[in-house]
Design a protein around this motif. Structure first.
Motif, PDB file in Angstrom:
ATOM      1  N   VAL A 131      37.022   8.556  22.116  1.00 35.54           N
ATOM      2  CA  VAL A 131      36.282   9.735  22.419  1.00 35.54           C
ATOM      3  C   VAL A 131      35.049  10.028  21.074  1.00 35.54           C
ATOM      4  O   VAL A 131      34.130  10.172  21.311  1.00 35.54           O
ATOM      5  CB  VAL A 131      36.901  11.094  22.504  1.00 35.54           C
ATOM      6  CG1 VAL A 131      36.105  12.219  22.560  1.00 35.54           C
ATOM      7  CG2 VAL A 131      37.787  10.912  23.822  1.00 35.54           C
ATOM      8  N   ARG A 169      33.062  17.917  23.427  1.00 37.78           N
ATOM      9  CA  ARG A 169      32.839  18.155  24.815  1.00 37.78           C
ATOM     10  C   ARG A 169      31.365  18.434  24.789  1.00 37.78           C
ATOM     11  O   ARG A 169      30.781  18.324  25.565  1.00 37.78           O
ATOM     12  CB  ARG A 169      33.813  19.349  25.429  1.00 37.78           C
ATOM     13  CG  ARG A 169      33.382  19.203  26.942  1.00 37.78           C
ATOM     14  CD  ARG A 169      34.559  20.128  27.547  1.00 37.78           C
ATOM     15  NE  ARG A 169      35.871  19.534  27.697  1.00 37.78           N
ATOM     16  CZ  ARG A 169      36.127  18.562  28.510  1.00 37.78           C
ATOM     17  NH1 ARG A 169      35.425  18.191  29.531  1.00 37.78           N
ATOM     18  NH2 ARG A 169      37.562  17.910  28.452  1.00 37.78           N
ATOM     19  N   LEU A 206      29.187  15.413  24.527  1.00 40.27           N
ATOM     20  CA  LEU A 206      29.363  14.475  25.762  1.00 40.27           C
ATOM     21  C   LEU A 206      28.502  15.351  27.042  1.00 40.27           C
ATOM     22  O   LEU A 206      27.881  14.639  27.851  1.00 40.27           O
ATOM     23  CB  LEU A 206      30.661  14.285  26.033  1.00 40.27           C
ATOM     24  CG  LEU A 206      31.145  13.685  24.908  1.00 40.27           C
ATOM     25  CD1 LEU A 206      33.001  13.414  24.956  1.00 40.27           C
ATOM     26  CD2 LEU A 206      30.865  11.959  24.567  1.00 40.27           C
ATOM     27  N   GLY A 220      32.896   8.933  27.657  1.00 33.47           N
ATOM     28  CA  GLY A 220      33.849   9.950  26.619  1.00 33.47           C
ATOM     29  C   GLY A 220      34.198  11.077  27.213  1.00 33.47           C
ATOM     30  O   GLY A 220      35.357  11.295  26.903  1.00 33.47           O
ATOM     31  N   LEU A 230      42.909   7.013  22.682  1.00 32.77           N
ATOM     32  CA  LEU A 230      41.926   7.781  23.234  1.00 32.77           C
ATOM     33  C   LEU A 230      41.211   8.556  22.083  1.00 32.77           C
ATOM     34  O   LEU A 230      40.041   8.764  22.356  1.00 32.77           O
ATOM     35  CB  LEU A 230      42.394   8.560  24.518  1.00 32.77           C
ATOM     36  CG  LEU A 230      43.147   7.968  25.834  1.00 32.77           C
ATOM     37  CD1 LEU A 230      43.688   8.851  26.570  1.00 32.77           C
ATOM     38  CD2 LEU A 230      41.822   7.025  26.312  1.00 32.77           C
ATOM     39  N   ASP A 231      41.791   9.454  21.462  1.00 33.56           N
ATOM     40  CA  ASP A 231      41.249  10.257  20.254  1.00 33.56           C
ATOM     41  C   ASP A 231      40.297   9.576  19.656  1.00 33.56           C
ATOM     42  O   ASP A 231      39.042  10.087  19.656  1.00 33.56           O
ATOM     43  CB  ASP A 231      42.467  10.936  19.588  1.00 33.56           C
ATOM     44  CG  ASP A 231      43.143  11.901  20.208  1.00 33.56           C
ATOM     45  OD1 ASP A 231      42.743  12.574  21.438  1.00 33.56           O
ATOM     46  OD2 ASP A 231      44.079  12.451  19.730  1.00 33.56           O
ATOM     47  N   ALA A 234      37.652   9.864  28.939  1.00 30.68           N
ATOM     48  CA  ALA A 234      38.692   9.582  28.284  1.00 30.68           C
ATOM     49  C   ALA A 234      39.191  11.012  27.535  1.00 30.68           C
ATOM     50  O   ALA A 234      40.503  11.328  27.441  1.00 30.68           O
ATOM     51  CB  ALA A 234      38.209   8.785  26.904  1.00 30.68           C
ATOM     52  N   LEU A 235      38.182  11.931  27.339  1.00 30.83           N
ATOM     53  CA  LEU A 235      38.790  13.217  26.746  1.00 30.83           C
ATOM     54  C   LEU A 235      39.599  13.935  27.657  1.00 30.83           C
ATOM     55  O   LEU A 235      40.721  14.633  27.133  1.00 30.83           O
ATOM     56  CB  LEU A 235      37.356  14.084  26.492  1.00 30.83           C
ATOM     57  CG  LEU A 235      37.545  15.570  25.768  1.00 30.83           C
ATOM     58  CD1 LEU A 235      38.030  15.361  24.375  1.00 30.83           C
ATOM     59  CD2 LEU A 235      36.274  15.968  25.615  1.00 30.83           C
ATOM     60  N   CYS A 240      32.654   7.315  21.234  1.00 28.36           N
ATOM     61  CA  CYS A 240      31.457   7.584  22.331  1.00 28.36           C
ATOM     62  C   CYS A 240      30.691   8.707  21.753  1.00 28.36           C
ATOM     63  O   CYS A 240      29.304   8.342  22.057  1.00 28.36           O
ATOM     64  CB  CYS A 240      32.175   8.318  23.592  1.00 28.36           C
ATOM     65  SG  CYS A 240      33.274   6.888  24.420  1.00 28.36           S
TER      66      CYS A 240
END
Length: 212
Positions: free
Chosen positions: A57, A171, A174, A144, A53-54, A147-148, A60
């Protein structure tokens, strides 16, 4: 009851009691071991998922920040949209049910984002494809953030080390692409609905006035 019958009955009762205590103790130990094993494997699965996931992100974020490049007089993406595919050997039954659902839903979120972007292409066009670019940023801002937040929740649930975003937090990028735009769109929808409602109200009033 004779003495030997009483002795035999006592021996049988003692044996049964010992067997029951041993059985219950064994079952409790097995249950404890099984739960500990499930927790260990759940942590293993969470670790592998978080490690996927990292970087997703960050990909994205790259999509959101992509300004494109003109190729043959058309604005063309310079960053490919990311995808994610989880390994087949992960035992999802060992993961918290709500988190498992969110993990397995992520590929669907990506597919829905891509489908929406393609749909916007039908109402846009060269050279800038403005509507497509706006929707691309919006959709991958959403994916994104999904997932974050999922990675953060997995870390909390399974006691994994938090991701250090002290130097730079994705963040913000996003949120600007999705959260702020989402609020703007909702406000715009509300305004349009009010305009339509007022228009219908005026037409109705005009009809009533005309009739009288």
């Amino acid at each position: 009851m004779t003495d030997w019958q009483l002795v035999l009955l006592t021996a049988v009762a003692t044996t049964i009691g010992t067997v029951l205590v041993t059985y219950v103790g064994h079952r409790m130990t097995v249950a404890k071991d099984t739960q500990e094993e499930r927790d260990r494997h759940g942590t293993y699965v969470a670790t592998r998922v978080v490690c996927m996931l990292d970087p997703f992100v960050l990909q994205c974020v790259d999509v959101v920040n992509d300004q494109g490049l003109y190729v043959d007089d058309e604005l063309t993406p310079q960053v490919d949209a990311p995808s994610i595919s989880f390994p087949d050997d992960l035992d999802w039954r060992t993961v918290d049910a709500a988190l498992m659902y969110r993990i397995l839903t992520l590929p669907n979120e990506i597919a829905a984002a891509d489908s929406t972007i393609v749909a916007y292409a039908e109402h846009s066009g060269p050279p800038n494809w403005d509507e497509v670019w706006d929707e691309r940023r919006f959709q991958y801002g959403h994916v994104g953030l999904y997932a974050l937040d999922l990675a953060a929740d997995l870390r909390r649930r399974y006691g994994l080390e938090p991701k250090d975003y002290s130097r730079w937090d994705p963040r913000g990028v996003l949120d600007a692409a999705y959260t702020v735009e989402d609020v703007r769109r909702k406000n715009a929808d509300t305004s349009i609905k009010k305009m339509v409602a007022n228009s219908l109200k005026k037409k109705k009033a005009a009809k009533v006035e005309k009739a009288t």
